[in-house]
Design an enzyme around this catalytic site. Structure first.
Site, PDB file in Angstrom:
ATOM      1  N   LEU A 514       5.670   6.005   2.605  1.00 30.58           N
ATOM      2  CA  LEU A 514       5.892   6.049   1.162  1.00 30.58           C
ATOM      3  C   LEU A 514       5.659   7.428   0.573  1.00 30.58           C
ATOM      4  O   LEU A 514       6.256   7.788  -0.438  1.00 30.58           O
ATOM      5  CB  LEU A 514       4.985   5.030   0.455  1.00 30.58           C
ATOM      6  CG  LEU A 514       5.221   3.555   0.786  1.00 30.58           C
ATOM      7  CD1 LEU A 514       4.193   2.690   0.078  1.00 30.58           C
ATOM      8  CD2 LEU A 514       6.625   3.130   0.400  1.00 30.58           C
ATOM      9  N   GLY A 515       4.770   8.205   1.181  1.00 33.54           N
ATOM     10  CA  GLY A 515       4.478   9.531   0.642  1.00 33.54           C
ATOM     11  C   GLY A 515       3.341  10.195   1.396  1.00 33.54           C
ATOM     12  O   GLY A 515       2.672   9.586   2.233  1.00 33.54           O
ATOM     13  N   VAL A 522       0.737   7.749   3.262  1.00 35.31           N
ATOM     14  CA  VAL A 522       0.741   6.394   2.720  1.00 35.31           C
ATOM     15  C   VAL A 522       1.919   5.634   3.321  1.00 35.31           C
ATOM     16  O   VAL A 522       3.043   6.132   3.347  1.00 35.31           O
ATOM     17  CB  VAL A 522       0.852   6.396   1.186  1.00 35.31           C
ATOM     18  CG1 VAL A 522       0.755   4.971   0.645  1.00 35.31           C
ATOM     19  CG2 VAL A 522      -0.233   7.267   0.577  1.00 35.31           C
ATOM     20  N   ASP A 633      -7.521  16.155  -8.816  1.00 40.08           N
ATOM     21  CA  ASP A 633      -6.155  16.424  -8.348  1.00 40.08           C
ATOM     22  C   ASP A 633      -5.136  15.657  -9.189  1.00 40.08           C
ATOM     23  O   ASP A 633      -4.288  14.932  -8.662  1.00 40.08           O
ATOM     24  CB  ASP A 633      -6.014  16.058  -6.868  1.00 40.08           C
ATOM     25  CG  ASP A 633      -4.793  16.717  -6.219  1.00 40.08           C
ATOM     26  OD1 ASP A 633      -4.239  17.656  -6.827  1.00 40.08           O
ATOM     27  OD2 ASP A 633      -4.400  16.291  -5.125  1.00 40.08           O
TER      28      ASP A 633
END
Length: 719
Positions: A514-515, A522, A633
């Site tokens: 997903l990323g 992920v 972040d």
């Protein structure tokens, strides 16, 4: 000696003919395949294969043609989608009936009806067309004339023919969508299955737009040529190109046009070379937004009854049940959703308000099915009108007009500035019938009876009762103290502790990414919760402190205690040997970055809503949860969007676990270059204002709104 040599000479003589038969795509009469055969009938180039394609259920097979050189073996034609073949089935090429399918019980059906003539042989062509011919090489039957869900180059579709979608990505039964040629009109339609009634088109291909009407004639032809161009060839010789391939690279790419199971018609290409992209590339798709294109007077719409359709970043529809609805059949999304409660008929406002309440949702629309319209109305009067109406399931207020809708709801979609929807639901603590006696009176009557019994007994019996009650209270008190002590452990909380093997299976070996971020990768997964399969996002923490066992448990404990509508919810974790993973709820709209830097853009109203949502989430992390959390972040990639485009902050609470040498700036700074506050560069104490600075940078660049307005919004908590 001769007995030994002659058979071998014969074998050497006929060997070239066997080689030709295996490579030129020819299939002789009498040839057969079974579900156990590893080698299908291949075309001369090896690009296409005909045979039994194994389904997800390993004991079921599809008689089909597929791209054999593509990693996922993409199916482009199939013969038995509604009735997959069980293990032990067989296909045989016969002279009189063509392709014959035999079940393990010996029942036979013809795949290639009708056959007029005698079959001499079959050929699996390099175009993906399986043909049967007679001894004069005259065509008797071809798979190109039996349309499924895919068109291949050199294939044409004449009047009266249609493509039919499959039921789902892995279920090849007949689906709800058709690309059909009817009375000269070429359009995309929904079909009311299990019947064959076709609803009005939701997209016309002959006009190139979704709102016009068909303008073709019965002699128009849909042509998919060998260069990868999809076009309509009109009877007057004119050509209307719908999608172009690349003629110069036509022989370097595979092409297909597929009516996907969700009703979107897509032109795909795939490089033939083994290197490069390993997935299909989207060249063209219609409609661009099927959720807004489809409005039917009859039928359930794109997603089924009582569901909401929203378009994702790939221009594909995703369907969800709104609260308080659940899928009627988890195995078949398109059967729709049903309410989680039974609605009683209550006409008294006071009684109805005790039983029912409303979910207030913006941007949701059901454009059809109004049975009552009231005006001028405000929110309170609109809700009250629905509350006391036995038929009303949803009330939608737009301006001062209140529209009431009853079940089933159809054509649900997300629409900006549509109004406010009030979805009626039954309160979970109000399951009693309002006609029953009042609970308070029952309690009072019970207390009177208890006191009467107590006073009417002897002193000795009362002493025994009092002693038992005191001991009971003492045990309960000690149990509560023990429970409170145990609750400080992560394992005893609502977080589920997974083994690494469980998450490996849930993500199919960490298959779908997903990323990526500062803390790891992920992956999408599916786990069981409450007896049903739930999509989750599994984050592999590959950059955390390996020796920080206590710190990992502490931080996961803190993250698990956070509950806010603008934070991504942590559902579980893995602490198994060297493996550290976190299991979050899955948000299918992805990150904010996908909308800011992609093709699909957010409206200004949505951007404002997202900005305020992130500000609320930060205030909660900084000031309202039990342990203050500084994110460190904040950036668009760490802001996820739920089904209704509400902002959800992710990756909070992990900054302490990140190895300093693995931060993205390769310095002592924790965060992403371009978003970090000046304090990081000056060795100053890091406070919550570091997040505020990152938030300001993020939305100054991405949203182009006033800096000072954002700063004041967060600092003064004005929302």
């Amino acid at each position: 000696m001769a007995a030994f040599v002659l058979p071998h000479l014969f074998f050497l003589f006929v060997l070239p003919y066997f080689s030709v038969a295996q490579t030129n795509g020819t299939v002789t009469v009498g040839a057969s395949l079974t579900t156990e055969d590893a080698t299908p009938w291949l075309s001369a180039s090896g690009d296409f294969a005909f045979g039994f394609h194994q389904l997800d259920n390993k004991d079921l097979f599809l008689v089909s043609i597929w791209y054999d050189q593509v990693p996922d073996k993409t199916v482009v034609w199939y013969a038995n989608g509604d009735n997959p073949a069980p293990r032990g089935s067989k296909i045989e090429l016969t002279a009189d009936r063509g392709l014959i399918f035999s079940s393990p019980q010996g029942e036979q059906t013809s795949i290639s009806d009708p056959i007029i003539g005698v079959v001499a042989y079959g050929v699996m062509n390099d175009t993906g067309n399986f043909v049967l011919v007679n001894k004069n090489s005259e065509l008797l039957w071809q798979s190109f004339n039996q349309f499924t869900d895919t068109l291949l180059p050199t294939q044409i579709m004449e009047n009266g023919k249609f493509l039919s979608s499959r039921q789902s990505e892995s279920n090849f039964s007949r689906g709800r969508f058709q690309l059909s040629r009817l009375n000269g009109d070429l359009g995309l339609r929904t079909v009311n299955i299990p019947g064959n009634f076709r609803n009005n088109p939701y997209y016309f291909l002959s006009t190139g737009n979704s709102s016009g009407s068909g303008s073709g004639s019965s002699s128009d032809t849909l042509v998919f040529n060998k260069s990868g161009d999809l076009s309509i060839l009109r009877d007057n010789g004119q050509e209307l190109v719908l999608s172009r391939g690349d003629d110069a690279q036509a022989y370097d790419f595979y092409h297909r046009v597929t009516l996907n199971f969700d009703g979107v018609l897509t032109h795909y290409s795939h490089p033939k070379a083994k290197t490069g992209s390993s997935s299909w590339i989207v060249l063209w798709t219609v409609p661009v937004d099927i959720c807004l294109s489809t409005v039917e007077d009859a039928g359930s719409g794109v997603c089924g009854y009582n569901r909401i359709c929203r378009i994702n970043i790939d221009r594909r529809p995703e369907c969800e049940c709104p609260r308080p609805f659940s899928l009627l059949d988890p195995a078949d999304d398109y059967r729709g959703c049903v309410p989680d409660f039974v609605q009683d008929c209550v006409n008294e406002p006071s009684s109805a308000s005790n039983l029912y309440d409303f979910y207030r949702v913006t941007y949701i629309a059901w454009p059809t099915g109004d049975y009552d319209q009231l005006e001028p109305y405000d929110e309170e009067s609109c809700q009250e009108a629905c509350l006391t109406d036995c038929m009303c399931a949803v009330a939608i207020l737009k301006g001062n007009i209140c529209r009431k809708k009853k079940l089933p709801l159809s054509n649900g979609r997300l629409v900006n500035h549509y109004g406010t929807a009030f979805i009626k639901f039954r309160k979970t603590n109000s399951s009693q019938n309002p006609a029953l006696p009042v609970p308070g009176r029952n309690n009072q009557d019970g207390l009177v009876i208890l006191m009467s019994a107590f006073l009417g007994t002897s002193v000795f019996v009362n002493f025994i009762l009092i002693s038992v009650m005191c001991i009971g209270f003492l045990l309960i008190y000690r149990y509560k103290l023990t429970t409170i002590g145990k609750a400080e452990s992560v394992v005893e909380r609502n977080l589920r502790c997974y083994t690494f093997k469980e998450l490996l299976d849930a993500t199919e070996g960490f298959k779908e990414e997903l990323g990526r971020g500062s803390f790891g990768i992920v992956y999408k997964g599916v786990v069981q919760m409450g007896g049903s399969n739930i999509h989750v996002a599994v984050k592999k923490l590959d950059r955390i402190l390996q020796d920080g066992d206590k710190e990992f448990k502490t931080e996961v404990n803190i993250i698990g205690q956070t509950h806010h509508k603008n934070l991504v919810q942590l559902n579980g974790y893995c602490y198994d040997g060297p493996h550290r993973l976190l299991v979050y709820e899955f948000l299918s709209n992805g990150s904010l970055a996908g909308f800011l830097f992609g093709d699909l853009k957010l409206s200004w109203n949505q951007r404002t809503q997202i900005a305020v949502g992130i500000a609320r989430g930060l205030v909660y992390l900084h000031d309202e949860c039990s342990t203050q959390i500084i994110h460190c972040d904040i950036k668009p990639q760490n802001i996820l969007l739920d089904d209704y485009f509400n902002a959800r902050i992710s990756d909070f609470g992990l900054a302490k676990l990140l190895r300093i040498d693995q931060s993205e700036t390769h310095t002592a700074i924790r965060g992403t270059k371009g978003y970090v506050a000046p304090e990081w560069f000056r060795n100053m104490p890091i406070t919550v204002k570091a997040d505020v600075f990152s938030f300001e940078c993020c939305f100054w660049r991405s949203f182009v709104v006033g800096k000072m307005w954002i700063w004041r919004l967060v600092e003064r908590e004005q929302f």
